[in-house]
Design an enzyme around this catalytic site. Structure first.
Site, PDB file in Angstrom:
ATOM      1  N   LYS A   1       0.832  -1.210   0.000  1.00 50.44           N
ATOM      2  CA  LYS A   1       0.000   0.000   0.000  1.00 50.44           C
ATOM      3  C   LYS A   1       0.863   1.254   0.000  1.00 50.44           C
ATOM      4  O   LYS A   1       0.541   2.251  -0.655  1.00 50.44           O
ATOM      5  CB  LYS A   1      -0.928  -0.005   1.225  1.00 50.44           C
ATOM      6  CG  LYS A   1      -1.772   1.280   1.406  1.00 50.44           C
ATOM      7  CD  LYS A   1      -2.629   1.581   0.179  1.00 50.44           C
ATOM      8  CE  LYS A   1      -3.721   2.598   0.460  1.00 50.44           C
ATOM      9  NZ  LYS A   1      -3.260   3.894   0.933  1.00 50.44           N
TER      10      LYS A   1
ATOM     11  N   GLU B   1       1.192   6.655  -6.808  1.00 48.43           N
ATOM     12  CA  GLU B   1       0.137   7.677  -6.869  1.00 48.43           C
ATOM     13  C   GLU B   1       0.753   9.079  -6.889  1.00 48.43           C
ATOM     14  O   GLU B   1       0.319   9.942  -7.665  1.00 48.43           O
ATOM     15  CB  GLU B   1      -0.770   7.506  -5.662  1.00 48.43           C
ATOM     16  CG  GLU B   1      -1.918   8.466  -5.527  1.00 48.43           C
ATOM     17  CD  GLU B   1      -2.662   8.247  -4.220  1.00 48.43           C
ATOM     18  OE1 GLU B   1      -2.865   9.232  -3.487  1.00 48.43           O
ATOM     19  OE2 GLU B   1      -3.017   7.081  -3.920  1.00 48.43           O
TER      20      GLU B   1
ATOM     21  N   HIS C   1      39.037   3.303  -3.636  1.00 43.16           N
ATOM     22  CA  HIS C   1      37.872   2.422  -3.534  1.00 43.16           C
ATOM     23  C   HIS C   1      37.917   1.260  -4.530  1.00 43.16           C
ATOM     24  O   HIS C   1      37.025   0.420  -4.514  1.00 43.16           O
ATOM     25  CB  HIS C   1      36.589   3.230  -3.747  1.00 43.16           C
ATOM     26  CG  HIS C   1      36.330   4.215  -2.648  1.00 43.16           C
ATOM     27  ND1 HIS C   1      36.034   3.839  -1.357  1.00 43.16           N
ATOM     28  CD2 HIS C   1      36.339   5.581  -2.652  1.00 43.16           C
ATOM     29  CE1 HIS C   1      35.855   4.916  -0.608  1.00 43.16           C
ATOM     30  NE2 HIS C   1      36.039   5.987  -1.372  1.00 43.16           N
TER      31      HIS C   1
END
Length: 486
Positions: free
Chosen positions: A188, A195, A462
């Site tokens: 939901k 929406e 990294h």
């Protein structure tokens, strides 16, 4: 007061609670209702009488309310999310018995549902978190319902929700058992995030048509009404057409022009974006719709900014461009549809990522089915999504479904024209622009991310992967760069 025990109870009689209770009663299930503010109980009972002497019975105290329901009891709560839910559970639990079931029908954070399910289980109670979509009209006449949690609890209310939910002729009741834990609330939540995206995209279509195309409200009413007869047929497009047709009852002109451009929200959109970030799922359309609401809230700042830039020669619209209205309307329709595909793709991918993480085993095609009626995002378009997942349950992204890919290819030129027109006019279309960028990034085999990773290795060691050799690599970029300058 009910002479015989009722089939179900409902606590929390704000608009959604009242309407859902009346819906349940109208479908033939005697229902007990309770609210802390007793006037709401009386109001609901009176409505039940006026709307057909429905089998709805009001109670002013929690004990008589609980005891009026047949065993094993099922009680739906429709109260504000958070501590009010915990307080309601505490109040009701004093009178519940082992095997009774509590259903939270509000917009709750899914982890709260999982916590509560475990907590009430210690007393032998069952628990469901059930998303309910459709607003007050949907609650009264048939919402989309997303119950998750205890399967045993779901079976206790299945006969009720199958009748109370919206009914779609070709696909049945808009309800299904979603899955374990907080899955119903999570689904939901993402529904609400989608929406947000839908509403923002429609608002941008309106802005381009009005600000660049100079369409009147009468013309906008006609355009959106026509769109609602084709591929964009949906609840949100339908109500948008309605809005453009409503005159102001307190003055001249249309009401939409008097509504302050400041959008509210209740938090589910923010939760959706936070979950997307946590799960590393790109959802730029939904994210941009949330940012658009934040920016709308800066009304006072925007008023001052407009003065500053108008003094510098920047009006609301940078240039008045001569456009072919008919062509513009068609282009915007295509841009809206293509952007909508991206928004739903992002939402579905977020649901799938969470389902994998939690082991929920959610069926995305079934979610599209229960959203076809009753809910705010109901649309004919959802049929296409269900068919896509029926064709391939493991579909990586809606964008690469053969049917959707074909539709996007057919519309992408119009989509680009609309975004470029908006940019050149100084009109922000964050949803459409983000959707287009999402599409362009997803469809490209190679992105400039290689440079970003090289930068990360340069300043932070990294490491990086290579395209030609397997493994992890580190380069002393600084040292090599300095040596080359000597």
């Amino acid at each position: 007061m009910a002479v015989q025990p009722t089939r179900i109870g409902l606590a929390g009689l704000a608009v959604m609670g009242q309407n859902l209770a009346l819906n349940i009663a109208e479908k033939g299930f005697p229902i007990s209702v309770y609210n802390r503010t007793t006037s709401k109980v009386d109001e609901t009972v009176e409505r039940a009488k006026k709307e057909g002497n429905l089998p709805l019975y009001g109670f002013h105290d929690p004990e008589s309310f609980v005891k009026s329901i047949q065993k094993p009891r099922v009680i739906i709560m429709l109260v504000k999310a958070g501590s009010p839910v915990d307080q309601t559970i505490k109040t009701l639990s004093a009178y519940l018995e082992k095997g009774d079931c509590i259903v939270d029908g509000g917009n709750e954070w899914y982890e709260n549902t999982e916590r509560r399910e475990k907590a009430v289980a210690e007393n032998g109670f069952l628990y469901l978190g059930m998303g309910v979509s459709g607003g007050e009209e949907g609650a009264r006449n048939g919402p989309s319902m997303m119950p998750g949690g205890s399967y045993e609890a779901y079976k206790n209310i299945e006969d009720i929700v199958l009748k109370v939910a919206a009914q779609v002729r070709d696909s049945g009741p808009c309800v299904t058992y979603i899955g374990k834990g907080g899955s119903g609330n999570f689904v939901k939540m993402v529904h609400n995030g989608i929406e947000y995206g839908d509403m923002q995209l429609i608002a941008e279509a309106y802005d381009v048509l009005k600000s660049v195309g100079k369409l009147s409200n009468e013309e906008l009413h006609s355009v959106f009404s026509d769109w609602n007869k084709g591929e964009l047929e949906s609840f949100l497009v339908e109500i948008t057409a309605d809005i453009f047709g409503i005159k102001d009852d307190k003055g001249d002109g249309h009401l939409v022009d008097k509504v302050l451009d400041k959008t509210g929200m209740k938090g589910t959109g923010k939760w959706t974006v936070q979950q997307a970030a946590e799960l590393s799922v790109p959802a730029p359309t939904i994210e941009s719709s949330l940012d658009a609401r934040f920016l709308s809230g800066l009304k006072d700042e925007r008023v001052q900014a407009a003065k500053v830039f108008k003094a510098g020669g920047f009006g609301d619209i940078l240039t008045d461009q001569k456009v072919d209205k008919k062509q513009l309307v068609d282009d915007v329709r295509k841009a809206l549809y293509a952007s909508k595909i991206c928004s739903y793709a992002q939402g579905m991918n977020l649901i799938r990522a969470k389902s994998i993480e939690k082991g929920w085993g959610l069926k995305l095609g079934e979610l599209a089915r229960i959203w076809k009626g009753g809910c705010i995002i109901r649309a004919i378009f959802l049929d296409r999504i269900k068919q896509a997942y029926d064709r391939n349950a493991e579909l990586a992204n809606l964008l690469v479904d053969p049917e959707f890919a074909k539709e996007i290819i057919e519309r992408q030129s119009a989509w680009r024209r609309v975004v470029c027109l908006a940019i050149n006019s100084g009109i922000s279309t964050p949803g459409m622009s983000a959707s287009l960028a999402y599409f362009d990034s997803y469809r490209r085999e190679r992105l400039p991310a290689n440079l970003v990773q090289a930068q990360r290795d340069y300043f932070g060691a990294h490491t990086y992967e290579r395209t030609d050799v397997e493994g992890s690599f580190h380069t002393e970029w600084f040292k090599i760069a300095r040596q080359s300058k000597i």
